[in-house]
Enzyme design. Structure first.
Site, PDB file in Angstrom:
ATOM      1  N   CYS A  71       0.839  -1.199   0.000  1.00  0.00           N
ATOM      2  CA  CYS A  71       0.000   0.000   0.000  1.00  0.00           C
ATOM      3  C   CYS A  71       0.877   1.253   0.000  1.00  0.00           C
ATOM      4  CB  CYS A  71      -0.885  -0.026   1.246  1.00  0.00           C
ATOM      5  SG  CYS A  71      -1.760   1.499   1.528  1.00  0.00           S
ATOM      6  N   CYS A  77      -0.526   5.630   7.399  1.00  0.00           N
ATOM      7  CA  CYS A  77      -1.831   5.135   7.856  1.00  0.00           C
ATOM      8  C   CYS A  77      -1.680   4.352   9.156  1.00  0.00           C
ATOM      9  CB  CYS A  77      -2.425   4.242   6.773  1.00  0.00           C
ATOM     10  SG  CYS A  77      -3.996   3.507   7.239  1.00  0.00           S
ATOM     11  N   CYS A  80      -2.302  -0.362   9.375  1.00  0.00           N
ATOM     12  CA  CYS A  80      -1.355  -1.478   9.326  1.00  0.00           C
ATOM     13  C   CYS A  80      -0.079  -1.105  10.075  1.00  0.00           C
ATOM     14  CB  CYS A  80      -0.947  -1.773   7.888  1.00  0.00           C
ATOM     15  SG  CYS A  80      -2.239  -2.505   6.914  1.00  0.00           S
ATOM     16  N   CYS A 163      -8.305   0.357   0.479  1.00  0.00           N
ATOM     17  CA  CYS A 163      -7.402  -0.277   1.449  1.00  0.00           C
ATOM     18  C   CYS A 163      -7.133  -1.708   0.986  1.00  0.00           C
ATOM     19  CB  CYS A 163      -8.089  -0.275   2.809  1.00  0.00           C
ATOM     20  SG  CYS A 163      -7.312  -1.344   4.006  1.00  0.00           S
ATOM     21  N   GLN A 286     -16.558 -11.278  13.735  1.00  0.00           N
ATOM     22  CA  GLN A 286     -15.136 -11.400  13.395  1.00  0.00           C
ATOM     23  C   GLN A 286     -14.893 -10.835  11.995  1.00  0.00           C
ATOM     24  OE1 GLN A 286     -12.705 -12.574  15.326  1.00  0.00           O
ATOM     25  NE2 GLN A 286     -13.769 -13.683  16.953  1.00  0.00           N
ATOM     26  N   TYR A 315     -18.558 -14.646  27.148  1.00  0.00           N
ATOM     27  CA  TYR A 315     -18.209 -13.548  26.236  1.00  0.00           C
ATOM     28  C   TYR A 315     -18.587 -13.976  24.807  1.00  0.00           C
ATOM     29  CZ  TYR A 315     -15.143 -12.835  30.298  1.00  0.00           C
ATOM     30  OH  TYR A 315     -14.637 -12.734  31.561  1.00  0.00           O
ATOM     31  N   GLU A 336     -23.156 -12.870  27.581  1.00  0.00           N
ATOM     32  CA  GLU A 336     -22.617 -11.707  26.861  1.00  0.00           C
ATOM     33  C   GLU A 336     -23.201 -10.435  27.471  1.00  0.00           C
ATOM     34  OE1 GLU A 336     -20.585 -10.725  24.177  1.00  0.00           O
ATOM     35  OE2 GLU A 336     -21.483  -8.740  24.454  1.00  0.00           O
ATOM     36  N   ASP A 385     -13.874 -16.318  25.534  1.00  0.00           N
ATOM     37  CA  ASP A 385     -13.282 -15.470  24.491  1.00  0.00           C
ATOM     38  C   ASP A 385     -13.399 -14.018  24.949  1.00  0.00           C
ATOM     39  OD1 ASP A 385     -12.402 -14.311  22.171  1.00  0.00           O
ATOM     40  OD2 ASP A 385     -14.037 -15.019  20.905  1.00  0.00           O
ATOM     41  N   CYS A 412      -7.354 -12.558  22.579  1.00  0.00           N
ATOM     42  CA  CYS A 412      -6.800 -11.607  21.617  1.00  0.00           C
ATOM     43  C   CYS A 412      -5.668 -10.809  22.243  1.00  0.00           C
ATOM     44  CB  CYS A 412      -7.897 -10.698  21.069  1.00  0.00           C
ATOM     45  SG  CYS A 412      -8.870  -9.935  22.351  1.00  0.00           S
TER      46      CYS A 412
HETATM   47  N1  SAH Z   1     -16.935 -15.079  20.909  1.00  0.00           N
HETATM   48  C1  SAH Z   1     -17.467 -14.012  20.114  1.00  0.00           C
HETATM   49  C2  SAH Z   1     -17.153 -12.600  20.636  1.00  0.00           C
HETATM   50  C3  SAH Z   1     -15.803 -12.358  21.227  1.00  0.00           C
HETATM   51  S1  SAH Z   1     -15.398 -10.661  21.479  1.00  0.00           S
HETATM   52  C4  SAH Z   1     -17.037 -14.152  18.656  1.00  0.00           C
HETATM   53  O1  SAH Z   1     -16.134 -14.924  18.339  1.00  0.00           O
HETATM   54  O2  SAH Z   1     -17.624 -13.491  17.792  1.00  0.00           O
HETATM   55  C5  SAH Z   1     -15.641 -10.448  23.205  1.00  0.00           C
HETATM   56  C6  SAH Z   1     -17.083 -10.225  23.609  1.00  0.00           C
HETATM   57  O3  SAH Z   1     -17.115 -10.053  25.030  1.00  0.00           O
HETATM   58  C7  SAH Z   1     -17.746  -8.982  23.016  1.00  0.00           C
HETATM   59  O4  SAH Z   1     -18.935  -9.366  22.377  1.00  0.00           O
HETATM   60  C8  SAH Z   1     -18.028  -8.093  24.246  1.00  0.00           C
HETATM   61  O5  SAH Z   1     -19.229  -7.354  24.124  1.00  0.00           O
HETATM   62  C9  SAH Z   1     -18.132  -9.106  25.361  1.00  0.00           C
HETATM   63  N2  SAH Z   1     -17.839  -8.649  26.740  1.00  0.00           N
HETATM   64  C10 SAH Z   1     -16.975  -7.682  27.121  1.00  0.00           C
HETATM   65  N3  SAH Z   1     -16.900  -7.629  28.462  1.00  0.00           N
HETATM   66  C11 SAH Z   1     -17.745  -8.579  28.950  1.00  0.00           C
HETATM   67  C12 SAH Z   1     -18.096  -9.015  30.274  1.00  0.00           C
HETATM   68  N4  SAH Z   1     -17.559  -8.456  31.361  1.00  0.00           N
HETATM   69  N5  SAH Z   1     -18.975 -10.032  30.392  1.00  0.00           N
HETATM   70  C13 SAH Z   1     -19.515 -10.612  29.283  1.00  0.00           C
HETATM   71  N6  SAH Z   1     -19.220 -10.234  28.016  1.00  0.00           N
HETATM   72  C14 SAH Z   1     -18.349  -9.232  27.848  1.00  0.00           C
END
Ligand code: SAH
Length: 488
Positions: A71, A77, A80, A163, A286, A315, A336, A385, A412
């Site tokens: 790019c 930017c 990246c 992009c 995602q 989550y 969630e 997650d 992550c």
């Molecule tokens: N597993 C899902 C989302 C993961 S991202 C996927 O793969 O698509 C993390 C998620 O955690 C987000 O949706 C966010 O809103 C949620 N989150 C953040 N803090 C939280 C908490 N304290 N309790 C429950 N969920 C939460």
């Protein structure tokens, strides 16, 4: 070493924000636009007690991993960070980062990690992978409309309509929107004055379905000549949903609360494996569909389901992992914090005919302990997650009490992952498999999937969580300082 000194430096690592790191007089020096292996001279532009920031002056000997960015605006930017690094070197860097954090923060011995760590899952083609783009709209010094991405740590827009991480379709959609704005004399929003109408254009494109959603974020209720814009956008193949999102707040948050449908459906659809998901403008989904399939496939493999298990997915977002697992589990419970995401999750479960899933809105650290106390909930497998800050202690403690045979941790941020794993491993769990996945080629973040198995009910005397959280404070302090340093 002091401000304005010019020093010689060898770049040994990359920070969590993508800055090169070298060492001088025992101090870390952060330098933008460098690659691991570069030998450079840098001018010190900011001194802190234990670290410094430098500006790249001269590349004395370039790293063997250096490549010409694809790019033309990669350097300016903020999107990246690693385009100047060869893709195989990016993968090596990410794998090492996970390993180093597990060793340094988690205290896991190198021998153990060599046994449990599997090769990082990379991409065949590390470009054009993003299914979502959010272009800020603004005005340049000459008064022309611009659209693109923010320069790192600033709100200056780098004009770029194509992009290389995004889909080709973005360019034409942006041209149509900008042309409409020019013809109807619609101003871009100016965040300093709070005036002007159009703030962002968000585009989502379904990888398997080709369905396109265009969401115009505006500082008002209506756009002039909306039907004309709709007419032009709907000529594009795949157009499924055109939405106005109203955001009149003076904020960095891109999307406002209120949506108004201009044309088509309120959501777009895509598949992960054979599960179909409906995605609303505000839902988390995602961004790398190719890698998401591999990520979820690995979660499924690590979960080792035989069709009868009770699974908790903490989550869970719009329930993507929950539904992916539901076909092979007895019952899946998702938790969630965002209510709209749970609404999507329930709708998606019904649309896929999955009756064995149940979702709860709330914080994982409230819902899980509460359900355990009042209902004595149990699990064979728990999938987590969490966001970058990782799990709070009540979540980890309740998981330990629930004593599932397996825990699958999707992370992550490998630093908070390391902290949480150390805690769980102090409470009777053991690392069985660790695998990094590259969800963001050219960016410096890395996703990791870990399988933990329960070995005993013994709790080690060491309160590792508290001990390590001190480390973490240090870690976040440095990260925030990086954000503060304005480097042109
Ligand atoms: N597993 C899902 C989302 C993961 S991202 C996927 O793969 O698509 C993390 C998620 O955690 C987000 O949706 C966010 O809103 C949620 N989150 C953040 N803090 C939280 C908490 N304290 N309790 C429950 N969920 C939460």
């Amino acid at each position: 070493m002091k401000k304005d000194d010019v020093i010689q430096l060898k770049i040994e690592d990359i920070s969590s924000e993508g800055l090169g790191i070298g060492h001088q007089e025992g101090m870390a020096v952060f330098v933008k636009d460098t690659v691991i292996g570069d030998e450079i001279t840098a001018k010190i532009i900011k001194m802190k007690k234990t670290y410094a920031f430098g500006r790249l002056m001269e590349l004395l000997s370039p790293s063997p991993d250096r490549v010409e960015p694809v790019c033309p605006v990669a350097r300016q930017c903020g999107g990246c960070q690693l385009q100047a690094m060869d893709y195989p070197a990016q993968l090596r860097f990410k794998e090492n980062k996970v390993k180093n954090n597990l060793m340094r923060i988690g205290g896991f011995p190198e021998g153990v990690l060599e046994r449990v760590m599997e090769p990082i899952i990379g991409m065949k083609n590390p470009f054009r992978y993003r299914n979502k783009a959010q272009f800020p709209i603004g005005t340049d010094r000459e008064g022309r409309l611009v659209a693109g991405f923010y320069a790192g740590h600033t709100h200056c827009i780098i004009d770029n309509h194509d992009c290389v991480l995004g889909v080709k379709e973005n360019e034409e959609i942006l041209e149509i929107v900008l042309d409409h704005m020019r013809r109807c004399r619609i101003d871009a929003y100016d965040e300093r004055t709070g005036r002007g109408l159009v703030r962002h254009v968000m585009i989502r494109c379904g990888y398997h379905t080709g369905q396109i959603m265009v969401c115009l974020v505006i500082n008002g209720k209506k756009l002039p000549e909306e039907s004309l814009l709709v007419q032009r956008l709907t000529r594009l193949p795949g157009m499924t949903s055109i939405v106005i999102n109203i955001n009149r707040e003076n904020t960095n948050v891109i999307l406002g609360r209120e949506n108004r449908l201009l044309w088509g459906r309120e959501y777009m659809e895509d598949f992960i494996g054979d599960i179909k998901y409906q995605i609303s403008p505000r839902s988390f989904y995602q961004v790398n569909p190719v890698q998401t399939e591999k990520l979820y496939g690995t979660v499924l493999e690590f979960a080792g389901l035989n069709g009868s298990e009770t699974v908790w997915d903490l989550y869970c977002g719009i329930g993507t992992i929950s539904l992916f697992l539901a076909k092979q589990a007895g019952k899946v419970y998702g938790v969630e914090i965002v209510p709209e995401a749970i609404a999507d999750a329930k709708r998606n479960a019904a649309a896929n005919g999955l009756g064995n899933v149940e979702f709860y809105v709330g914080k994982a650290e409230d819902v899980l302990p509460e359900k355990y106390r009042t209902e004595g909930i149990r699990a064979d497998v728990i999938v987590i997650d969490p966001p970058r800050k990782g799990c709070q202690k009540p979540v980890l403690d309740t998981m330990v009490k629930m004593a599932p045979d397996r825990i699958v941790y999707v992370s992550c941020d490998s630093a908070t992952l390391a902290r949480d794993l150390a805690y769980l491993c102090g409470c009777g769990y053991e690392l069985e498999r660790v695998r990094a996945t590259d969800m963001f080629p050219m960016g410096c973040h890395v996703e990791t999937i870990v399988k933990l198995v329960r070995k005993s009910n013994r709790k080690s005397k060491l309160n590792t969580y508290v001990k390590l959280s001190l480390d973490m404070e240090d870690y976040y302090r440095i990260k925030n300082a990086e954000g503060d340093a304005k480097i042109e």
